[in-house]
Design a protein around this motif. Structure first.
Motif, mmCIF file in Angstrom:
data_model
loop_
_atom_site.group_PDB
_atom_site.id
_atom_site.type_symbol
_atom_site.label_atom_id
_atom_site.label_comp_id
_atom_site.label_asym_id
_atom_site.label_seq_id
_atom_site.Cartn_x
_atom_site.Cartn_y
_atom_site.Cartn_z
ATOM 1 N N UNK A 146 -97.657 40.974 -13.771
ATOM 2 C CA UNK A 146 -96.981 39.970 -12.954
ATOM 3 C C UNK A 146 -97.947 39.210 -12.190
ATOM 4 N N UNK A 147 -98.817 40.027 -11.481
ATOM 5 C CA UNK A 147 -99.840 39.443 -10.344
ATOM 6 C C UNK A 147 -100.780 38.601 -11.192
ATOM 7 N N UNK A 148 -101.291 39.009 -12.242
ATOM 8 C CA UNK A 148 -102.021 38.128 -13.053
ATOM 9 C C UNK A 148 -101.173 36.844 -13.433
ATOM 10 N N UNK A 149 -100.326 36.895 -13.768
ATOM 11 C CA UNK A 149 -99.173 35.642 -14.079
ATOM 12 C C UNK A 149 -99.083 34.606 -13.058
ATOM 13 N N UNK A 150 -98.803 35.196 -11.831
ATOM 14 C CA UNK A 150 -98.866 34.465 -10.606
ATOM 15 C C UNK A 150 -100.037 33.988 -10.224
ATOM 16 N N UNK A 151 -101.368 34.430 -10.316
ATOM 17 C CA UNK A 151 -102.479 33.922 -10.129
ATOM 18 C C UNK A 151 -102.935 32.980 -11.323
ATOM 19 N N UNK A 152 -102.570 32.995 -12.484
ATOM 20 C CA UNK A 152 -102.604 32.263 -13.406
ATOM 21 C C UNK A 152 -102.100 30.807 -13.004
ATOM 22 N N UNK A 153 -101.038 30.916 -12.431
ATOM 23 C CA UNK A 153 -100.144 29.491 -12.267
ATOM 24 C C UNK A 153 -100.745 28.965 -10.957
ATOM 25 N N UNK A 154 -101.456 29.821 -9.925
ATOM 26 C CA UNK A 154 -102.195 29.228 -8.984
ATOM 27 C C UNK A 154 -102.839 30.173 -8.226
ATOM 28 N N UNK A 155 -104.004 30.086 -7.660
ATOM 29 C CA UNK A 155 -104.613 30.982 -6.991
ATOM 30 C C UNK A 155 -103.983 31.333 -5.371
ATOM 31 N N UNK A 156 -104.170 32.376 -4.999
ATOM 32 C CA UNK A 156 -103.383 32.653 -3.656
ATOM 33 C C UNK A 156 -104.164 33.988 -2.916
ATOM 34 N N UNK A 157 -103.530 34.203 -1.743
ATOM 35 C CA UNK A 157 -104.270 35.051 -0.911
ATOM 36 C C UNK A 157 -103.044 36.130 -1.049
ATOM 37 N N UNK A 158 -103.275 37.471 -0.544
ATOM 38 C CA UNK A 158 -102.186 38.467 -0.625
ATOM 39 C C UNK A 158 -100.933 38.145 -0.013
ATOM 40 N N UNK A 159 -100.741 37.692 1.202
ATOM 41 C CA UNK A 159 -99.708 37.473 1.766
ATOM 42 C C UNK A 159 -98.792 36.324 0.596
ATOM 43 N N UNK A 160 -99.317 35.352 0.205
ATOM 44 C CA UNK A 160 -98.561 34.623 -0.777
ATOM 45 C C UNK A 160 -98.332 35.368 -1.878
ATOM 46 N N UNK A 161 -99.084 36.034 -2.509
ATOM 47 C CA UNK A 161 -98.584 36.977 -3.616
ATOM 48 C C UNK A 161 -97.322 37.608 -3.415
ATOM 49 N N UNK A 162 -97.260 38.413 -2.152
ATOM 50 C CA UNK A 162 -96.102 39.168 -1.882
ATOM 51 C C UNK A 162 -94.903 38.342 -1.781
ATOM 52 N N UNK A 163 -95.038 37.065 -1.137
ATOM 53 C CA UNK A 163 -93.862 36.259 -1.082
ATOM 54 C C UNK A 163 -93.519 35.706 -2.300
ATOM 55 N N UNK A 164 -94.387 35.218 -3.080
ATOM 56 C CA UNK A 164 -94.190 35.093 -4.644
ATOM 57 C C UNK A 164 -93.260 35.965 -5.419
ATOM 58 N N UNK A 165 -93.912 37.393 -5.307
ATOM 59 C CA UNK A 165 -92.971 38.327 -6.004
ATOM 60 C C UNK A 165 -91.705 38.442 -5.533
ATOM 61 N N UNK A 166 -91.393 38.300 -4.099
ATOM 62 C CA UNK A 166 -90.058 38.168 -3.692
ATOM 63 C C UNK A 166 -89.341 37.227 -4.081
ATOM 64 N N UNK A 167 -89.844 35.948 -3.952
ATOM 65 C CA UNK A 167 -89.172 34.872 -4.485
ATOM 66 C C UNK A 167 -88.732 34.671 -6.025
ATOM 67 N N UNK A 168 -89.536 35.349 -6.794
ATOM 68 C CA UNK A 168 -89.395 35.604 -8.291
ATOM 69 C C UNK A 168 -88.388 36.724 -8.521
ATOM 70 N N UNK A 169 -87.895 37.354 -7.569
ATOM 71 C CA UNK A 169 -86.601 38.321 -7.663
ATOM 72 C C UNK A 169 -87.162 39.712 -7.818
ATOM 73 N N UNK A 170 -88.472 40.189 -7.338
ATOM 74 C CA UNK A 170 -88.959 41.281 -7.272
ATOM 75 C C UNK A 170 -88.569 42.306 -6.065
ATOM 76 N N UNK A 171 -88.071 41.620 -5.237
ATOM 77 C CA UNK A 171 -87.581 41.992 -3.987
ATOM 78 C C UNK A 171 -88.800 42.211 -3.026
ATOM 79 N N UNK A 172 -88.595 43.281 -1.938
ATOM 80 C CA UNK A 172 -89.560 43.597 -1.124
ATOM 81 C C UNK A 172 -90.695 44.477 -1.806
ATOM 82 N N UNK A 173 -91.708 43.936 -2.109
ATOM 83 C CA UNK A 173 -92.996 44.663 -2.746
ATOM 84 C C UNK A 173 -93.987 44.577 -1.768
ATOM 85 N N UNK A 174 -94.624 45.715 -1.120
ATOM 86 C CA UNK A 174 -95.123 45.689 0.217
ATOM 87 C C UNK A 174 -96.629 45.582 -0.195
ATOM 88 N N UNK A 175 -97.162 45.180 1.041
ATOM 89 C CA UNK A 175 -98.846 44.636 0.961
ATOM 90 C C UNK A 175 -99.375 45.964 0.553
#
Length: 118
Positions: free
Chosen positions: A22-51
């Motif tokens: 899932x992290x690879x898929x998010x980065x394939x859509x658009x490069x991101x920093x760690x904070x943004x990846x955590x936010x995207x996971x939450x937005x995608x419905x994974x809930x609170x995935x920790x840093x």
């Protein structure tokens, strides 16, 4: 009836088995920093995935050559690492996606078997 702790543990196991993909898929859509990846996971419905879960996994993906990083200026502080997929990362994501589709199809067909009690 499934206990809440049992459901949470099951969810955690499912996440562990698919978070790298899932992290690879998010980065394939658009490069991101760690904070943004955590936010995207939450937005995608994974809930609170920790840093504390995301950063070690990104480090592992980087060691495997699937993710590269570069420092970019931040509007609110020091430069931050922005992660992107490498060519190898794109290839691996494609293979994992096909594997996931096949696996999910088998699981869905198994769960759909008629005559089982729920």
């Amino acid at each position: 009836m499934i206990a809440v702790d049992d459901a949470a543990e099951r969810q955690a196991q499912l996440l562990r088995g698919s978070l790298d993909m899932c992290l690879l898929a998010l980065l394939a859509a658009e490069p991101a920093h760690g904070y943004e990846l955590v936010r995207r996971l939450d937005t995608a419905g994974f809930g609170a995935v920790s840093y504390g879960t995301v950063y070690p996994l990104i480090t592992r993906l980087h060691r495997l050559g699937l993710v590269a990083n570069a420092l970019e200026p931040s509007p609110t502080g020091p430069p931050r690492k922005v992660y992107r997929l490498t060519d190898t990362g794109h290839e691996r994501l494609s293979a994992w996606r096909e594997q996931w589709i096949q696996f999910a199809g088998v699981v869905n067909a198994t769960l759909d078997v008629k005559g089982t009690s729920a």
